[in-house]
Motif scaffolding. Structure first.
Motif, mmCIF file in Angstrom:
data_model
loop_
_atom_site.group_PDB
_atom_site.id
_atom_site.type_symbol
_atom_site.label_atom_id
_atom_site.label_comp_id
_atom_site.label_asym_id
_atom_site.label_seq_id
_atom_site.Cartn_x
_atom_site.Cartn_y
_atom_site.Cartn_z
ATOM 1 N N PRO A 1 -9.650 4.536 9.470
ATOM 2 C CA PRO A 1 -10.230 3.224 9.775
ATOM 3 C C PRO A 1 -10.575 2.461 8.490
ATOM 4 C CG PRO A 1 -11.860 4.958 10.076
ATOM 5 C CD PRO A 1 -10.559 5.641 9.800
ATOM 6 N N PRO A 2 -10.843 1.158 8.574
ATOM 7 C CA PRO A 2 -11.097 0.353 7.375
ATOM 8 C C PRO A 2 -12.211 0.874 6.485
ATOM 9 C CG PRO A 2 -10.757 -1.074 9.269
ATOM 10 C CD PRO A 2 -10.801 0.331 9.799
ATOM 11 N N GLU A 3 -13.263 1.393 7.089
ATOM 12 C CA GLU A 3 -14.401 1.848 6.279
ATOM 13 C C GLU A 3 -14.103 3.127 5.509
ATOM 14 O OE1 GLU A 3 -15.030 3.383 10.539
ATOM 15 O OE2 GLU A 3 -14.390 1.518 9.561
ATOM 16 N N ARG A 4 -12.934 3.721 5.727
ATOM 17 C CA ARG A 4 -12.574 4.945 5.021
ATOM 18 C C ARG A 4 -11.310 4.761 4.191
ATOM 19 N NH1 ARG A 4 -12.767 8.642 9.448
ATOM 20 N NH2 ARG A 4 -10.512 8.858 9.433
ATOM 21 N N GLN A 5 -10.821 3.521 4.063
ATOM 22 C CA GLN A 5 -9.573 3.279 3.351
ATOM 23 C C GLN A 5 -9.659 3.651 1.876
ATOM 24 O OE1 GLN A 5 -6.469 2.230 4.397
ATOM 25 N NE2 GLN A 5 -7.224 2.524 6.474
ATOM 26 N N GLY A 6 -10.761 3.344 1.234
ATOM 27 C CA GLY A 6 -10.894 3.670 -0.179
ATOM 28 C C GLY A 6 -10.841 5.167 -0.425
ATOM 29 N N THR A 7 -11.578 5.914 0.383
ATOM 30 C CA THR A 7 -11.594 7.369 0.235
ATOM 31 C C THR A 7 -10.216 7.961 0.490
ATOM 32 O OG1 THR A 7 -13.891 7.369 0.999
ATOM 33 C CG2 THR A 7 -12.737 9.480 0.990
ATOM 34 N N MET B 1 -10.187 3.173 -11.716
ATOM 35 C CA MET B 1 -10.922 2.305 -10.798
ATOM 36 C C MET B 1 -10.109 1.104 -10.318
ATOM 37 S SD MET B 1 -14.686 2.279 -12.539
ATOM 38 C CE MET B 1 -15.635 3.802 -12.688
ATOM 39 N N THR B 2 -8.875 0.948 -10.811
ATOM 40 C CA THR B 2 -8.157 -0.297 -10.553
ATOM 41 C C THR B 2 -7.283 -0.265 -9.302
ATOM 42 O OG1 THR B 2 -6.372 0.371 -12.082
ATOM 43 C CG2 THR B 2 -8.187 -0.914 -12.990
ATOM 44 N N PHE B 3 -6.394 0.709 -9.186
ATOM 45 C CA PHE B 3 -5.382 0.624 -8.143
ATOM 46 C C PHE B 3 -5.980 0.759 -6.746
ATOM 47 C CE2 PHE B 3 -1.786 2.304 -5.588
ATOM 48 C CZ PHE B 3 -0.989 1.169 -5.665
ATOM 49 N N ILE B 4 -6.901 1.686 -6.553
ATOM 50 C CA ILE B 4 -7.520 1.831 -5.240
ATOM 51 C C ILE B 4 -8.274 0.558 -4.872
ATOM 52 C CG2 ILE B 4 -9.284 3.094 -3.951
ATOM 53 C CD1 ILE B 4 -8.502 5.564 -5.485
ATOM 54 N N SER B 5 -8.910 -0.056 -5.863
ATOM 55 C CA SER B 5 -9.605 -1.321 -5.613
ATOM 56 C C SER B 5 -8.631 -2.406 -5.174
ATOM 57 C CB SER B 5 -10.343 -1.772 -6.879
ATOM 58 O OG SER B 5 -11.329 -0.841 -7.265
ATOM 59 N N VAL B 6 -7.467 -2.454 -5.807
ATOM 60 C CA VAL B 6 -6.470 -3.461 -5.435
ATOM 61 C C VAL B 6 -5.935 -3.197 -4.030
ATOM 62 C CG1 VAL B 6 -4.176 -4.360 -5.994
ATOM 63 C CG2 VAL B 6 -5.849 -4.006 -7.812
ATOM 64 N N LEU B 7 -5.714 -1.932 -3.681
ATOM 65 C CA LEU B 7 -5.278 -1.613 -2.317
ATOM 66 C C LEU B 7 -6.328 -2.053 -1.301
ATOM 67 C CD1 LEU B 7 -3.728 1.964 -2.657
ATOM 68 C CD2 LEU B 7 -2.506 -0.202 -2.374
ATOM 69 N N THR C 1 -14.994 -4.150 -3.930
ATOM 70 C CA THR C 1 -13.951 -4.211 -4.948
ATOM 71 C C THR C 1 -14.436 -4.835 -6.253
ATOM 72 O OG1 THR C 1 -12.280 -4.386 -3.231
ATOM 73 C CG2 THR C 1 -11.640 -5.082 -5.423
ATOM 74 N N LYS C 2 -15.162 -5.930 -6.176
ATOM 75 C CA LYS C 2 -15.529 -6.687 -7.374
ATOM 76 C C LYS C 2 -16.314 -5.835 -8.361
ATOM 77 C CE LYS C 2 -17.627 -11.009 -8.898
ATOM 78 N NZ LYS C 2 -18.094 -12.355 -8.456
ATOM 79 N N LYS C 3 -17.303 -5.115 -7.886
ATOM 80 C CA LYS C 3 -18.136 -4.314 -8.781
ATOM 81 C C LYS C 3 -17.326 -3.193 -9.429
ATOM 82 C CE LYS C 3 -22.531 -5.185 -6.406
ATOM 83 N NZ LYS C 3 -23.653 -4.592 -5.628
ATOM 84 N N VAL C 4 -16.488 -2.527 -8.637
ATOM 85 C CA VAL C 4 -15.733 -1.397 -9.165
ATOM 86 C C VAL C 4 -14.676 -1.870 -10.165
ATOM 87 C CG1 VAL C 4 -14.225 0.535 -8.570
ATOM 88 C CG2 VAL C 4 -16.164 -0.020 -7.097
ATOM 89 N N LEU D 1 -16.794 4.898 -4.071
ATOM 90 C CA LEU D 1 -17.474 3.738 -4.656
ATOM 91 C C LEU D 1 -16.946 2.432 -4.078
ATOM 92 C CD1 LEU D 1 -17.768 4.675 -8.449
ATOM 93 C CD2 LEU D 1 -19.652 4.336 -6.841
ATOM 94 N N VAL D 2 -15.634 2.346 -3.922
ATOM 95 C CA VAL D 2 -15.046 1.127 -3.359
ATOM 96 C C VAL D 2 -15.532 0.916 -1.931
ATOM 97 C CG1 VAL D 2 -12.891 0.039 -2.640
ATOM 98 C CG2 VAL D 2 -13.034 1.150 -4.857
ATOM 99 N N ASP D 3 -15.587 1.991 -1.151
ATOM 100 C CA ASP D 3 -16.065 1.872 0.221
ATOM 101 C C ASP D 3 -17.538 1.463 0.272
ATOM 102 O OD1 ASP D 3 -13.649 2.518 1.389
ATOM 103 O OD2 ASP D 3 -14.072 4.661 1.480
#
Length: 435
Positions: free
Chosen positions: A353-359, A126-132, A86-89, A80-82
């Motif tokens: 890579p950046p587009e996979r950081q959340g996952t 939903m918080t810590f991964i979003s902050v990372l 971040t804001k929505k999640v 979801l973050v990817d």
């Protein structure tokens, strides 16, 4: 002619600065409140047992369910973050964990209280991964280890608030006013997020990617999992985090009061020591890893070894109660578990890579919470089976540590080789610029 670039910001690297700190601080504030709510049961465990008339196994179910939801949500949240940003999640998370804390305040029965903790765990997840992710979008990559440790430090400050402030409110004004009043903090951070948080600096928008449904999800998860660094990060997180998490989240206070004969006030002070130690060691670990990348694994394994040694000495102490000096050392060493678990993200981050950081962060973050959930359950069951023998119950810690260490040693070589390959490829692309 070309010249080597030293200490340069990589192309596309965020600039950082005061604006980055301000935006990141809003995201961290959401995480701070989530940790207060997550750890609130740690100071209310004995009260919850009396309020809902449950035994040790049923009491541990509160935290187990909360962590089960948390762990199960990590990969979906990473995706979801990817996809959403971040804001929505973070906004969705704030709504959910605030509703869960309010529900827990007014729960008339064990069943409704369980449902409330599950809702809280869903929002917390939903918080810590979003902050990372927010940190990687707003700060240069070289700041990654320190920014992640600072986020963990703020989270532990939330633990400190629940230990010092919420515990006093609970015993001063009662269950419902204490939990309902604390829920107001969730409303405050939700408003701040909606009004002021930005996903990324201007000009740093990620490349748009078309929605590809289930195929996109499978590809993201598979690609992140194929990286040895992601799996090593998961096992580092698994092995390092759970001893302190179990102690702070539920079983530390009962262990210190019932097994060690301390007053609740003294036990609370020892829990506070774990949190304070975590905050100090977090700053130290963050600086060390940022400057000496090779120190990651020695720090993680050293923390596991020190934790295992102190638990073994404490549980095997020949007297009826362990001496205060030993309990103080144990709690100080447990404070290193949180910072050591953050090192797991320092293996996963450069592997993706950046587009996979959340996952990738979601996969890594599952590790410690799966271990914590398993240990919480094992301790509760063993306490009931042995008539509250804490020595036997807490021995479950060693089983999980042994499993985690075996996996770390298995993966470390592959992860190191893959990281070197990526570093060489990156240098080839970025080391020369026109003179």
């Amino acid at each position: 002619m070309s010249a080597p670039v030293r200490n340069a910001t990589l192309p596309g690297d965020p600039p950082g600065g005061r604006r980055a700190v301000a935006v990141w601080s809003i995201g961290v504030a959401v995480y701070f409140v989530a940790v207060i709510f997550r750890t609130s049961l740690g100071v209310a465990g004995l009260d919850a047992a009396g309020r809902f008339h449950v035994n040790a196994s049923a009491l541990s179910t509160f935290s187990i369910l909360q962590l089960l939801v948390y762990a199960g949500m990590q990969i979906p949240v990473g995706l979801l973050v990817d996809r959403l940003g971040t804001k929505k999640v973070l906004s969705i998370g704030a709504v959910l964990f605030t509703a869960g804390q309010l529900g827990f305040a007014f729960s008339p029965s064990y069943g409704t209280a369980l449902a409330s903790r599950a809702l809280l765990g869903c929002g917390d997840a939903m918080t810590f991964i979003s902050v990372l992710r927010l940190g990687t979008r707003w700060f240069p990559a070289r700041r990654g280890p320190l920014v992640a440790q600072l986020a963990g430090l703020v989270g532990m400050a939330g633990n400190l608030v629940s230990t010092l402030v919420l515990a006093r409110l609970l015993h001063g004004i009662g269950w419902t006013p204490a939990f309902a009043g604390s829920a107001l903090a969730g409303a405050v951070v939700l408003v701040l997020t909606l009004l002021f948080l930005k996903d990324h600096p201007e000009g740093q928008e990620p490349e748009p990617s078309p929605h590809q449904g289930a195929a996109y999800v499978r590809r993201q998860i598979a690609a992140a999992w194929r990286e040895p660094g992601t799996r090593l990060g998961l096992w580092v997180h698994f092995t390092t985090q759970f001893p302190a998490m179990v102690f702070l989240l539920l079983w530390g206070l009962p262990f210190l009061v019932e097994a060690q004969g301390l007053s609740r006030a003294t036990a609370g002070e020892l829990l506070t020591l774990v949190v304070l130690s975590n905050m100090v060691i977090g700053l130290v670990y963050g600086q060390i890893v940022a400057r000496h990348h090779a120190a990651r694994l020695p720090l993680a394994l050293g923390t596991v070894g020190a934790t295992a040694l102190l638990w073994a000495v404490t549980l095997a102490y020949p007297g009826r109660h362990a001496p205060m000096w030993l309990l103080l050392v144990l709690c100080a060493v447990l404070g290193a578990c949180g910072p050591a678990s953050m090192i797991g993200f320092d293996f996963a981050r450069p592997a993706n890579p950046p587009e996979r950081q959340g996952t990738a962060s979601g996969i890594t973050n599952m590790g410690g919470f799966i271990a914590s959930m398993t240990t919480l359950f094992a301790i509760g069951v063993l306490l009931d089976a042995t008539g509250d023998d804490y020595t036997v119950a807490f021995s479950a810690v060693f089983v999980l540590q042994a499993l985690g260490i075996s996996q770390i040693l298995r993966l470390r070589g592959r992860a190191a080789r893959r990281e070197r390959e990526r570093l060489v490829a990156s240098r080839v692309e970025t080391v020369h610029v026109p003179a």
